[in-house]
Design an enzyme around this catalytic site. Structure first.
Site, PDB file in Angstrom:
ATOM      1  N   SER A 288      43.377  11.382 -42.362  1.00  0.00           N
ATOM      2  CA  SER A 288      41.959  11.005 -42.449  1.00  0.00           C
ATOM      3  C   SER A 288      41.669  10.585 -43.882  1.00  0.00           C
ATOM      4  CB  SER A 288      41.060  12.183 -42.041  1.00  0.00           C
ATOM      5  OG  SER A 288      41.245  12.499 -40.687  1.00  0.00           O
TER       6      SER A 288
ATOM      7  N   LYS B 225      36.578   8.072 -37.184  1.00  0.00           N
ATOM      8  CA  LYS B 225      36.846   9.476 -37.525  1.00  0.00           C
ATOM      9  C   LYS B 225      35.734  10.040 -38.397  1.00  0.00           C
ATOM     10  CE  LYS B 225      38.924  13.428 -37.823  1.00  0.00           C
ATOM     11  NZ  LYS B 225      40.316  13.676 -38.215  1.00  0.00           N
TER      12      LYS B 225
ATOM     13  N   LYS C   2      36.486  17.216 -48.176  1.00  0.00           N
ATOM     14  CA  LYS C   2      37.044  15.878 -48.372  1.00  0.00           C
ATOM     15  C   LYS C   2      36.425  14.882 -47.391  1.00  0.00           C
ATOM     16  CE  LYS C   2      41.032  15.040 -46.421  1.00  0.00           C
ATOM     17  NZ  LYS C   2      40.854  13.925 -45.468  1.00  0.00           N
TER      18      LYS C   2
END
Length: 297
Positions: A100, A175, A243
């Site tokens: 990701s 995502k 993150k």
């Protein structure tokens, strides 16, 4: 199978069960990991271990990545001894990135790979460790249609579905949408558990009480037990959520998208980090909210 050899970089919590599914499906798999022990642990399952990503690129037709962040992806692909470090005899024709990372970083990496004649598919996953173990992951893919179509049968070893969302970077953007929903929902569940506890009701019974209603969800059933009981193995660290939410904030700024809920979750995660909870399980939201009230021990 079809004679293709697969490479896999990053046999961690997610990657290791994905590799085992590939092996059980009959694929020949070469594995590399920065920490060799994690790769060597898969030898018993039938995997072969490569000493470097570059060695793996000379042996595999398709290489799949599942690493921590954009810097790790760049290092594995273009760093010293990387997949595409300019060494002769590179065999790999497609790279599938399950990591990701930001969409703009994905597009830059794909452009660099294209100079080597290598197609790039950004294919982040959703479903967590359980989805990886059960082979039921949801994969959102970006890339050329022909490239996505070519790797879909491979991904089917551990995914319930693969959805082509558009060109390179589209999978990563999808995502981010997923993570905006997931992180906000887990934070809301922590608030609900905290409210239940402070109100004197049995928070652990929330999934039972809310079953079948609009608040019912996989996340509710997964995280209420983790927030109310001990003994669970970690399924991911809050620093990973941090993150992802930071990347969501950057994408929101780039596109001028108002995201006030994600902004609040971002600050909650920064507070968690300040409290030393970066390595806490995803359920650690509850530890931020359950600080003692004045007069409590």
């Amino acid at each position: 199978m079809d004679g293709q050899v697969l490479g896999f970089c990053g046999p961690g919590l997610m990657g290791a069960p994905m590799i085992r599914h590939l092996l059980r499906a009959g694929h020949a798999v070469r594995v590399w990991n920065r920490s060799p022990a994690k790769a060597q642990a898969l030898i018993a399952d039938g995997a072969q271990v490569a000493a470097t990503p570059g060695e793996l690129a000379r042996e595999a037709d398709v290489v799949l990545l599942c690493v921590a962040d954009a810097a790790a992806v760049e290092q594995v692909v273009f760093g010293e001894h990387g997949l595409l470090a300019g060494m002769p005899g590179v065999r790999v024709r497609r790279i599938v990135d399950h990591s990701s990372i930001p969409p703009d970083a994905t597009r830059r990496l794909a452009e660099r790979a294209a100079a080597f004649g290598v197609g790039w598919i950004d294919a982040p996953v959703s479903g967590g460790v359980a989805g990886a173990q059960n082979g039921t992951l949801a994969i959102m893919a970006g890339g050329a249609a022909a490239d996505v179509e070519a790797v879909t049968p491979i991904l089917g070893a551990y995914a319930a579905r693969v959805t082509h969302m558009g060109g390179v970077g589209a999978g990563q953007t999808t995502k981010l949408c997923n993570q905006a929903i997931v992180t906000a929902t887990v934070a809301a569940i922590a608030e609900a558990v905290s409210l239940a506890r402070r109100s004197g009701i049995e928070a652990a019974k929330l999934p039972e009480a809310l079953a079948g209603g609009w608040a019912d969800s996989t996340l509710l059933r997964t995280f209420v037990p983790r927030m109310t009981q001990d003994g669970f193995e970690s399924i991911g660290a809050l620093k990973t959520f941090q993150k992802d939410v930071d990347t969501i904030a950057a994408a929101a700024a780039q596109t001028g998208t108002p995201m006030p809920v994600s902004g609040t979750v971002q600050q909650l995660l920064r507070l968690a980090a300040a409290m030393g909870l970066e390595q806490a399980d995803f359920s650690g939201f509850i530890d931020v909210l359950q600080t003692p009230r004045s007069g409590e021990a």
